[in-house]
Design an enzyme around this catalytic site. Structure first.
Site, PDB file in Angstrom:
ATOM      1  N   GLY A 104       0.821  -1.201   0.000  1.00  0.00           N
ATOM      2  CA  GLY A 104       0.000   0.000   0.000  1.00  0.00           C
ATOM      3  C   GLY A 104       0.851   1.244   0.000  1.00  0.00           C
ATOM      4  N   ASP A 105       0.183   2.407   0.013  1.00  0.00           N
ATOM      5  CA  ASP A 105       0.917   3.664   0.018  1.00  0.00           C
ATOM      6  C   ASP A 105       1.097   4.164   1.448  1.00  0.00           C
ATOM      7  OD1 ASP A 105      -1.537   4.735   0.779  1.00  0.00           O
ATOM      8  OD2 ASP A 105      -1.961   5.599  -1.189  1.00  0.00           O
ATOM      9  N   GLY A 106       1.907   5.214   1.582  1.00  0.00           N
ATOM     10  CA  GLY A 106       2.176   5.753   2.901  1.00  0.00           C
ATOM     11  C   GLY A 106       0.995   6.478   3.504  1.00  0.00           C
ATOM     12  N   VAL A 158      -1.991   3.160   4.082  1.00  0.00           N
ATOM     13  CA  VAL A 158      -1.530   1.972   4.809  1.00  0.00           C
ATOM     14  C   VAL A 158      -0.432   2.323   5.814  1.00  0.00           C
ATOM     15  CG1 VAL A 158      -0.449  -0.293   4.544  1.00  0.00           C
ATOM     16  CG2 VAL A 158      -2.229   0.430   2.959  1.00  0.00           C
ATOM     17  N   GLY A 159       0.524   3.146   5.376  1.00  0.00           N
ATOM     18  CA  GLY A 159       1.592   3.536   6.290  1.00  0.00           C
ATOM     19  C   GLY A 159       1.067   4.279   7.499  1.00  0.00           C
ATOM     20  N   CYS A 206      20.788   7.191   0.120  1.00  0.00           N
ATOM     21  CA  CYS A 206      20.663   8.264   1.104  1.00  0.00           C
ATOM     22  C   CYS A 206      22.016   8.721   1.629  1.00  0.00           C
ATOM     23  CB  CYS A 206      19.780   7.821   2.262  1.00  0.00           C
ATOM     24  SG  CYS A 206      20.252   6.235   2.974  1.00  0.00           S
ATOM     25  N   GLU A 247      18.355  16.979  -1.275  1.00  0.00           N
ATOM     26  CA  GLU A 247      18.749  15.636  -1.682  1.00  0.00           C
ATOM     27  C   GLU A 247      18.221  15.363  -3.089  1.00  0.00           C
ATOM     28  OE1 GLU A 247      19.005  11.322   0.495  1.00  0.00           O
ATOM     29  OE2 GLU A 247      17.113  12.399   0.656  1.00  0.00           O
TER      30      GLU A 247
END
Length: 477
Positions: free
Chosen positions: A202-204, A207-208, A280, A380
């Protein structure tokens, strides 16, 4: 097209409670290769309930029992190693040589590192005052992982959770879910009890967030952007659960005049371009002492021009595409910002490389004469984009290096060991690499400031998933 629309909950592959399909896109061809389901809060409720029920018994297993399960998982992973490498190349676009040598390898290295650490872990200790200190599994863990080093972060979260006797619910990135589902198959085959490990795609936002807010989740471990990490922290705060974060970076790479320029500048450019710049901890700010600045720029230009992009299915040291059209757009925006702000383009620039009109390929790009106020020095980029800037003194280099909201990694290139140690001690970063030294399995990975909190890997990674209990005995000395 692979049909991967089921979730792994309570030891079984089950259908989502509501249909919501999403195509998994191959970033090389821009065509779908699989279909998954996007879960809901109700699916998270199912998974958390399974993890909570399993915790009652799994938390009582012995270290020896859990070591046996982890050793079995290691055997299975090694047997399916090539399958993992091919899967990551398919959905992420990492060149197959890189997938085999780096992306898939972390699944072995981190797992072995945790096995070694678990063998050394003391779950019971007597303090000098006679009290007993116990280390116990923290409970149900919500794990959210990114797309750029997918199995790396899965191993760094799932393995310590299971190793300590905790149970977990994993939400992998919807951009690269296939390797996570392959890992779920391995966990299942290894024989972990039903409910100890669960997976919901799922997506953030949906679901996140449902996982972070859930009252029965005792800990959240998240890797991703700083923006999303803040959201996880806010959601988790409602139930005062533990939160560990591994977030973004804008890592400085200081090159002093006494460094081996040919070796260290070459290595620095290649390290920045590794994984298409989607790391990262990538050394994206190259700080070069003015006395050797022109020479370093010359070397970087040559190395940058020699770097090539290529089809990820072909072996070799070329650079693959970015993971998605969204990521491609973000990188293009920042390359264009660098040009607009007056940075000098040495290599690359905006647009796609010639001959790669299909796929999310970008030109490996190097900017010179950058200052630390430019967007390409502060934000970033998460693409193969390097910013070179000059400095005069050691103090100035340290000031520029630390002038960032991030603090994940830093790099020092010098022929003077005393200087290397001295500078490393002053850099506000969780990890400092001297003269190309790599990150090693079992060492803590994590950063300062807005790069997150907590550490992953080895003994430090286990400790994040443990609670400390003090037993005050009447007969304590």
């Amino acid at each position: 097209m692979l049909d991967k629309r089921k979730f792994y909950i309570n030891g079984e592959w089950v259908a989502p409670l509501a249909a919501n399909d999403l195509d998994v896109i191959n970033p090389t061809t821009e065509k779908p290769v699989a279909v998954i389901s996007m879960g809901t809060a109700a699916d998270i409720d199912r998974a958390v309930a399974a993890a909570k029920k399993a915790f009652a018994t799994y938390s009582r297993t012995s270290v020896e029992e859990r070591l046996a399960l982890l050793e079995k998982l290691l055997q299975i992973y090694k047997r399916r190693y090539e399958e993992m490498a091919q899967t990551i190349t398919l959905e992420l676009g990492a060149p197959i040589t890189m997938s085999r040598e780096q992306q898939a390898d972390v699944g072995v290295g981190h797992l072995q590192g945790f096995i070694d650490a678990l063998k050394r872990l003391k779950t019971r200790d007597v303090l000098p005052n006679g009290d007993v200190m116990l280390r116990e599994p923290i409970g149900v863990c919500g794990l959210i992982t990114p797309w750029n080093w997918p199995i790396n972060q899965i191993a760094l979260k799932v393995v310590p959770a299971l190793a300590t006797g905790s149970t977990c619910v994993l939400k992998p990135s919807e951009f690269t879910p296939l390797n996570a589902m392959l890992y779920a198959e391995m966990v299942d085959e290894a024989g972990f009890p039903a409910g100890a490990f669960n997976l919901v795609n799922g997506d953030g936002f949906n679901v996140g967030a449902a996982l972070s807010k859930h009252k029965d989740v005792d800990m959240m471990s998240f890797t991703g952007s700083t923006r999303a990490g803040i959201a996880v922290s806010k959601d988790a705060a409602e139930t005062v659960k533990r939160v560990t974060l591994e977030l973004g970076g804008k890592s400085p790479n200081i090159v002093f005049e006494d460094a081996d320029l040919e070796d260290r500048v070459t290595g620095s450019v290649l390290e920045c371009f590794n994984n298409s710049g989607q790391s990262c901890d990538a050394p994206t700010r190259l700080l070069v002492q003015k006395s050797v600045y022109d020479k370093a720029v010359e070397i970087a230009t040559r190395v940058g021009r020699e770097a090539s992009v290529g089809n990820p299915t072909e072996e070799g040291g070329h650079i693959g595409p970015l993971v998605s059209d969204v990521q491609f757009g973000r990188v293009q925006t920042l390359i264009e910002a660098g040009i607009a702000e007056g940075a000098r383009v040495l290599v690359g620039g905006a647009g796609k490389p010639e001959g790669f009109e299909t796929g999310y390929f970008v030109k490996p790009t190097i900017f010179a004469d950058v200052n630390n106020g430019m967007r390409i020095a502060r934000e970033e980029v998460f693409g193969p984009v390097l910013a070179i800037m000059p400095f005069e003194t050691e103090d100035e280099a340290i000031a520029i290096a630390n002038d960032t909201n991030y603090g994940l990694a830093a790099y020092v290139q010098t022929g003077n060991p005393e200087r290397a140690e001295r500078v490393a001690s002053r850099l506000r970063a969780g990890m400092v690499h001297i003269n190309g030294a790599p990150h090693r399995y079992g060492s803590p990975f994590g950063g300062y400031k807005q790069s997150g909190n907590g550490r992953e890997g080895g003994m430090f990674g286990l400790e994040d998933f443990l609670e400390v209990k003090t037993v005050h005995r009447p007969d304590a000395a």
